[in-house]
Write a protein that holds these residues in place. Sequence first.
Motif, short mmCIF file in Angstrom:
data_model
loop_
_atom_site.label_atom_id
_atom_site.label_comp_id
_atom_site.label_asym_id
_atom_site.label_seq_id
_atom_site.Cartn_x
_atom_site.Cartn_y
_atom_site.Cartn_z
N ALA A 251 0.83 -1.20 0.00
CA ALA A 251 0.00 0.00 0.00
C ALA A 251 0.87 1.26 0.00
O ALA A 251 0.58 2.23 -0.72
CB ALA A 251 -0.93 0.01 1.21
N ASP A 252 1.95 1.27 0.79
CA ASP A 252 2.85 2.43 0.82
C ASP A 252 3.46 2.69 -0.55
O ASP A 252 3.53 3.85 -1.00
CB ASP A 252 3.97 2.20 1.84
N ASP A 253 3.87 1.63 -1.22
CA ASP A 253 4.47 1.80 -2.55
C ASP A 253 3.44 2.28 -3.57
O ASP A 253 3.75 3.10 -4.43
CB ASP A 253 5.11 0.50 -3.02
N LEU A 254 2.21 1.78 -3.47
CA LEU A 254 1.17 2.22 -4.40
C LEU A 254 0.84 3.71 -4.21
O LEU A 254 0.63 4.44 -5.18
CB LEU A 254 -0.10 1.38 -4.22
N LEU A 255 0.81 4.15 -2.97
CA LEU A 255 0.51 5.56 -2.71
C LEU A 255 1.65 6.48 -3.15
O LEU A 255 1.42 7.62 -3.55
CB LEU A 255 0.22 5.77 -1.22
N ALA A 256 2.88 5.96 -3.05
CA ALA A 256 4.03 6.77 -3.46
C ALA A 256 4.26 6.70 -4.95
O ALA A 256 4.90 7.60 -5.53
CB ALA A 256 5.27 6.30 -2.71
N GLY A 257 3.76 5.63 -5.59
CA GLY A 257 3.97 5.43 -7.02
C GLY A 257 4.95 4.30 -7.28
O GLY A 257 6.09 4.35 -6.81
N THR A 258 4.52 3.28 -8.00
CA THR A 258 5.38 2.14 -8.31
C THR A 258 5.01 1.61 -9.69
O THR A 258 3.95 1.96 -10.24
CB THR A 258 5.21 1.04 -7.23
N VAL B 255 -3.02 1.61 -11.84
CA VAL B 255 -2.15 1.60 -10.68
C VAL B 255 -1.41 2.93 -10.54
O VAL B 255 -1.27 3.47 -9.43
CB VAL B 255 -1.15 0.43 -10.78
N ASP B 256 -0.92 3.49 -11.67
CA ASP B 256 -0.12 4.71 -11.57
C ASP B 256 -0.97 5.94 -11.25
O ASP B 256 -0.43 7.03 -11.03
CB ASP B 256 0.69 4.93 -12.84
N ASP B 257 -2.31 5.81 -11.22
CA ASP B 257 -3.18 6.92 -10.83
C ASP B 257 -3.48 6.94 -9.32
O ASP B 257 -4.10 7.88 -8.82
CB ASP B 257 -4.51 6.85 -11.58
N ILE B 258 -3.04 5.91 -8.60
CA ILE B 258 -3.38 5.82 -7.16
C ILE B 258 -2.82 7.00 -6.37
O ILE B 258 -3.54 7.54 -5.50
CB ILE B 258 -2.90 4.47 -6.59
N PRO B 259 -1.58 7.49 -6.59
CA PRO B 259 -1.11 8.66 -5.83
C PRO B 259 -2.02 9.87 -5.99
O PRO B 259 -2.29 10.59 -5.01
CB PRO B 259 0.29 8.92 -6.39
N HIS B 260 -2.49 10.13 -7.23
CA HIS B 260 -3.38 11.27 -7.46
C HIS B 260 -4.71 11.08 -6.72
O HIS B 260 -5.25 12.03 -6.11
CB HIS B 260 -3.64 11.43 -8.96
N HIS B 261 -5.23 9.86 -6.74
CA HIS B 261 -6.51 9.62 -6.05
C HIS B 261 -6.34 9.66 -4.53
O HIS B 261 -7.30 9.94 -3.80
CB HIS B 261 -7.09 8.28 -6.50
N TYR B 262 -5.12 9.38 -4.06
CA TYR B 262 -4.85 9.55 -2.63
C TYR B 262 -5.01 11.02 -2.25
O TYR B 262 -5.59 11.35 -1.20
CB TYR B 262 -3.44 9.05 -2.32
N GLN B 263 -4.54 11.93 -3.12
CA GLN B 263 -4.71 13.36 -2.87
C GLN B 263 -6.19 13.75 -2.91
O GLN B 263 -6.64 14.62 -2.14
CB GLN B 263 -3.92 14.18 -3.90
N GLU B 264 -6.96 13.11 -3.79
CA GLU B 264 -8.40 13.38 -3.83
C GLU B 264 -9.07 12.98 -2.51
O GLU B 264 -9.92 13.72 -1.99
CB GLU B 264 -9.04 12.60 -4.97
N ALA B 265 -8.68 11.83 -1.97
CA ALA B 265 -9.27 11.39 -0.70
C ALA B 265 -8.91 12.36 0.42
O ALA B 265 -9.76 12.68 1.27
CB ALA B 265 -8.79 9.98 -0.36
#
Length: 593
Positions: free
Chosen positions: A353-360, A457-467
């Motif tokens: 989860a940490d890697d997905l939020l940071a971008g992997t 997958v590479d959009d997860i960091p942006h959606h983390y900012q949305e949350a």
Amino acid sequence: MIDRRAYSPYPRCSDRKGGLPRGSARRHPMAAPGRPRLPAGTPAAHALPELIALSRAQLDAPDEGEILRLAMDHVVAAGPYSAEAGYLKVGGDLVPSPGNGRTHAPAVDRRVRELAGQDGNVTVAGRPWGQALGLRGPGVFHGYLVVTSGSLPTQTERSLLAMLVRHTAAALSVAFAHRRQREDTLELHRLREERTALQRKLISVVAELGHERAVHALMADIAASAGGAEAVTRALHGLTGLPALVEDRFGRLTSWAGPSRPVPYPEPDPVRRDEMLHAVARQAGPVRIRDRLITLIRPRGEILGVLALVDAQGEADGHTLLALEHAAASLALEMTHLRDLAEVELRLHRELADDLLAGTDEASAYARSEAVGHDLRRSHYVVVVQWSNRTADASFAQTVGRAALAVGMRALLTRRAGQVVLITGDRPHADALYEALARETGTRSGTIGVSAPCHAVDDIPHHYQEAQRALDVRRHSRERHGATFFDELGLYRILGPGSDYRELETFVHEWLGRLIDYDSRHHAAMVETLSRYFDCGGNYDETADSLAIHRSTLRYRLQRIRDIGGHDLADVEDRLNLQVATRVWKIVLGGPG
């Protein structure tokens, strides 16, 4: 000496057969009715028989107080004497006799206490001779007999008085010895009864220990064999003869041993389940709830499940409770081991989860998600949780994870920036998650932000900012607590983390700059007042209540805002720009909220 607490000084007793008749200090006690009082200086031949009779009566007296009273009543038998006072030593103190004789003066009492156990002279008005005579036995001091005389006693009278004192002291010693003998007999009887009770208790304890060792050995064997819940419930049913069962924390049946298993097993009610767990957790040991004896499985304070016996007829005894507690301890060891394995899996989930939020990279993310059993190839949402009374530590993360599972959310979970973050498939039940966490934490002061759906997958960091944006907007709104989705934000979606902060600052300064400067110089709250006014839809009463000020004060502030800012609140364009500016100032630029 005499136990002062148990000793009631000088009880009166009636004359007994063979005892002395009760007389007064003014009448010779041995005189028959009509016989004149013996004059002073009565020959010893006449006094001795009477003193011997007195001695016999004292030996037959029921207690020390009666012995002293007899001596005081009949001291005249020894000569021209009067008993002024008598004292018995009780608990280390001299207790005066309330019996016969002259009423002793305080001076007599002081003098007796000054003598401190020694014989000595006593002065009484109108009595030329007075003595405080110690009543002593072998190695013990019993008290005093205070005697006075209207004339100086002769040598014979002194000898007779000394004989009376010795007989009285001897009688006191005998009474004291009898009292000690009775006390020793009672103490011996008490000790024998106590020894008998201890022997019975020891026999019971030995039997209990034997049963406990047998139960402990059985459960230890089960734990060593890693038999799990099935083995524990079978053993518990065999030991007690009662149906045994294990439920997980949420009330779902894990194992059942014995007859009468419900089919289908009742679906648990989450609210009632939590109430039951909290009720049992407040008690020590197994708790009866309707037809079940229930104990919690919580090896480290965290409730992992429930072990129970079905006891509809109330047959459970001490051995049953002991077996239930040992079975719970054995099962706790097994479940702790399973929990340790789960924690390893959780750590792998958290790292992913940490890697997905940071971008992997996508290929690595798919491979790792398959390894931990999470399907990452479908659409996902990012959920951010923050509770005002809980720090985002491991304990709170576990609480969030349990609540998410309870409402059907399977998610990767981690902690970032004081928040708990979940990456979950399907649109999450955010309101249900909020309610579950409110029950778990005991407070509703929490906020949840949910992103828009994420398809790559590479959009997860942006959606983390949305949350995070959804959570921030909710925290700065009138209803601060609850759940908010990013795709429900409306205008605030364009004020999110992708916006040009410089342009936003310029916009805010253009519309609110004068008010912000005024607040800074005068320590006022004009911008906050304007923001609350818009939040309340222009309603004066609601705005005044939210600011805890009077309605007239609000009117004054709004007029000052018009004067300072130079904008007309009645103008549609000015009003829209001012409202957007206050929102940007509060939510994006971090103004007071």
